[in-house]
Design a protein around this motif. Structure first.
Motif, mmCIF file in Angstrom:
data_model
loop_
_atom_site.group_PDB
_atom_site.id
_atom_site.type_symbol
_atom_site.label_atom_id
_atom_site.label_comp_id
_atom_site.label_asym_id
_atom_site.label_seq_id
_atom_site.Cartn_x
_atom_site.Cartn_y
_atom_site.Cartn_z
ATOM 1 N N VAL A 1 0.845 -1.201 0.000
ATOM 2 C CA VAL A 1 0.000 0.000 0.000
ATOM 3 C C VAL A 1 0.874 1.243 0.000
ATOM 4 O O VAL A 1 1.943 1.273 0.614
ATOM 5 C CB VAL A 1 -0.953 0.007 1.218
ATOM 6 N N VAL B 1 0.173 -6.113 1.176
ATOM 7 C CA VAL B 1 -1.260 -6.409 1.275
ATOM 8 C C VAL B 1 -1.423 -7.908 1.513
ATOM 9 O O VAL B 1 -0.952 -8.722 0.711
ATOM 10 C CB VAL B 1 -2.004 -5.985 0.001
ATOM 11 N N GLU C 1 -12.030 0.937 4.526
ATOM 12 C CA GLU C 1 -11.738 1.611 3.263
ATOM 13 C C GLU C 1 -11.723 0.605 2.109
ATOM 14 O O GLU C 1 -11.307 -0.545 2.281
ATOM 15 C CB GLU C 1 -10.395 2.332 3.321
ATOM 16 N N MET D 1 -3.896 2.617 5.321
ATOM 17 C CA MET D 1 -5.269 2.243 4.991
ATOM 18 C C MET D 1 -5.984 1.855 6.283
ATOM 19 O O MET D 1 -5.493 1.041 7.060
ATOM 20 C CB MET D 1 -5.289 1.064 4.014
ATOM 21 N N VAL E 1 -7.847 -8.092 4.131
ATOM 22 C CA VAL E 1 -8.841 -7.565 3.189
ATOM 23 C C VAL E 1 -9.950 -8.594 3.030
ATOM 24 O O VAL E 1 -9.773 -9.788 3.314
ATOM 25 C CB VAL E 1 -8.211 -7.234 1.820
ATOM 26 N N THR F 1 -12.255 -4.755 0.540
ATOM 27 C CA THR F 1 -12.352 -3.766 1.616
ATOM 28 C C THR F 1 -11.351 -4.118 2.710
ATOM 29 O O THR F 1 -11.126 -5.295 3.004
ATOM 30 C CB THR F 1 -13.777 -3.745 2.199
ATOM 31 N N VAL F 2 -10.762 -3.104 3.306
ATOM 32 C CA VAL F 2 -9.731 -3.305 4.333
ATOM 33 C C VAL F 2 -10.387 -3.752 5.640
ATOM 34 O O VAL F 2 -11.342 -3.126 6.118
ATOM 35 C CB VAL F 2 -8.930 -2.004 4.549
ATOM 36 N N LEU G 1 -10.128 -0.782 -1.179
ATOM 37 C CA LEU G 1 -8.777 -0.825 -1.744
ATOM 38 C C LEU G 1 -8.863 -0.731 -3.263
ATOM 39 O O LEU G 1 -9.459 -1.588 -3.918
ATOM 40 C CB LEU G 1 -8.082 -2.116 -1.330
ATOM 41 N N THR G 2 -8.265 0.324 -3.833
ATOM 42 C CA THR G 2 -8.284 0.518 -5.284
ATOM 43 C C THR G 2 -6.866 0.384 -5.838
ATOM 44 O O THR G 2 -5.892 0.321 -5.085
ATOM 45 C CB THR G 2 -8.850 1.903 -5.638
ATOM 46 N N ASP H 1 -4.264 2.829 -4.701
ATOM 47 C CA ASP H 1 -3.761 2.734 -3.323
ATOM 48 C C ASP H 1 -2.568 1.794 -3.201
ATOM 49 O O ASP H 1 -1.970 1.709 -2.116
ATOM 50 C CB ASP H 1 -4.873 2.242 -2.384
ATOM 51 N N VAL H 2 -2.229 1.068 -4.260
ATOM 52 C CA VAL H 2 -1.168 0.070 -4.167
ATOM 53 C C VAL H 2 -0.115 0.307 -5.234
ATOM 54 O O VAL H 2 -0.337 1.025 -6.211
ATOM 55 C CB VAL H 2 -1.738 -1.367 -4.300
#
Length: 287
Positions: free
Chosen positions: A53, A119, A61, A57, A124, A108-109, A63-64, A67-68
């Motif tokens: 990430v 990650v 939230e 995060m 997630v 989703t986190v 995760l898109t 974001d990574v």
């Protein structure tokens, strides 16, 4: 003339020796550098592409892809459950889970992830799921809510992700007993809070645990017939707990005095007369 020739010879030999020395020194340096490079190549660890990430995060939230990012990670130190950036080949099964499936559903986190952290699958949800309690239930498990207060709920120090033992206190066969009915149940939520990264104590009114259907039945029966108390299990504690059942007499050290009634042995006889004397002769009893 001979003197000049001798001087030239001496100077020539000296220069040749110096040149040989310099060449040998350079050759040794080259050999050492080559040996160091070979050693470094042998000690190098293969790298693999892993998702991390780019910012912190928080729980809940989405995760898109923004974001990574992908970094090279030593393949002998990749955390378990990390998402690798493996190419998707049409017609072949992907190697490991995909962070961003081709369906476009996002994850989703579930737990806080710090910047530059890998990650992980445990942090997630599955694609398209939110961070609700249902996303934390393992296969075959059910969520069940238990009523607690400040005393039965370990003074508010319970957090999602903790494990607890459950004790039942009630009347059994005419005596008040406390019994351990379940061990190491995982807490999914405290009240309506499922974020396990919150550290502030919360005086909860309910806690939600993960239990099998049979355990849910036992907990429901116990909750309706007595009082439940929770005991927090220490982190990493894998010790097996023996059966526990305590009543008031055991608590106060009072031992029951059993009254043993001695059955009087029944003796059967027959009477016979020998002259003027009556004699009783024992015989086996028929009933």
């Amino acid at each position: 003339m001979r003197l000049v020739f001798g001087l030239v010879l001496i100077v020539g030999v000296a220069l040749a020796g110096f040149a040989a020395y310099m060449a040998k020194n350079r050759f040794d340096q080259y050999k050492k550098k080559v040996a160091d490079q070979e050693h470094q190549l042998k000690s190098n660890v293969p790298l693999e592409a892993v998702f991390i990430v780019k910012r912190q995060m928080a729980y809940g939230e989405v995760l898109t892809k923004d974001d990574v990012q992908v970094v090279a990670w030593p393949n002998n130190a990749i955390p378990e459950g990390a998402f690798k950036n493996n190419p998707v080949v049409e017609g072949e099964e992907p190697e490991g889970p995909l962070l961003f499936p081709t369906t476009g559903e996002l994850r989703t986190v579930l737990r806080v992830m710090e910047k530059d952290e890998a990650v992980l699958l445990a942090k997630v949800t599955s694609p398209g799921e939110d961070a609700g309690v249902s996303s934390r239930l393992e296969k075959g498990m059910r969520a069940f809510a238990l009523r607690v207060d400040v005393s039965s709920g370990v003074s508010g120090f319970l957090r999602p992700g903790d494990h607890v033992d459950v004790y039942w206190t009630g009347n059994s066969q005419g005596r008040e007993v406390t019994k351990l009915i379940d061990t190491k149940l995982k807490l999914l939520a405290v009240d309506q809070i499922a974020d396990g990264d919150r550290s502030a104590p919360t005086i909860a009114r309910t806690v939600t645990v993960a239990a099998s259907p049979s355990e849910v039945g036992a907990l429901a029966q116990a909750q309706s017939s007595g009082r439940l108390s929770l005991s927090l299990v220490g982190a990493g504690d894998d010790a097996e707990v023996a059966a526990v059942e305590i009543d008031q007499n055991q608590l106060l050290g009072i031992q029951d005095k059993a009254v043993v009634a001695k059955e009087v042995e029944k003796v059967c006889t027959i009477k016979t007369r020998k002259g003027a004397e009556v004699v009783e002769i024992p015989i086996p009893c028929t009933n």
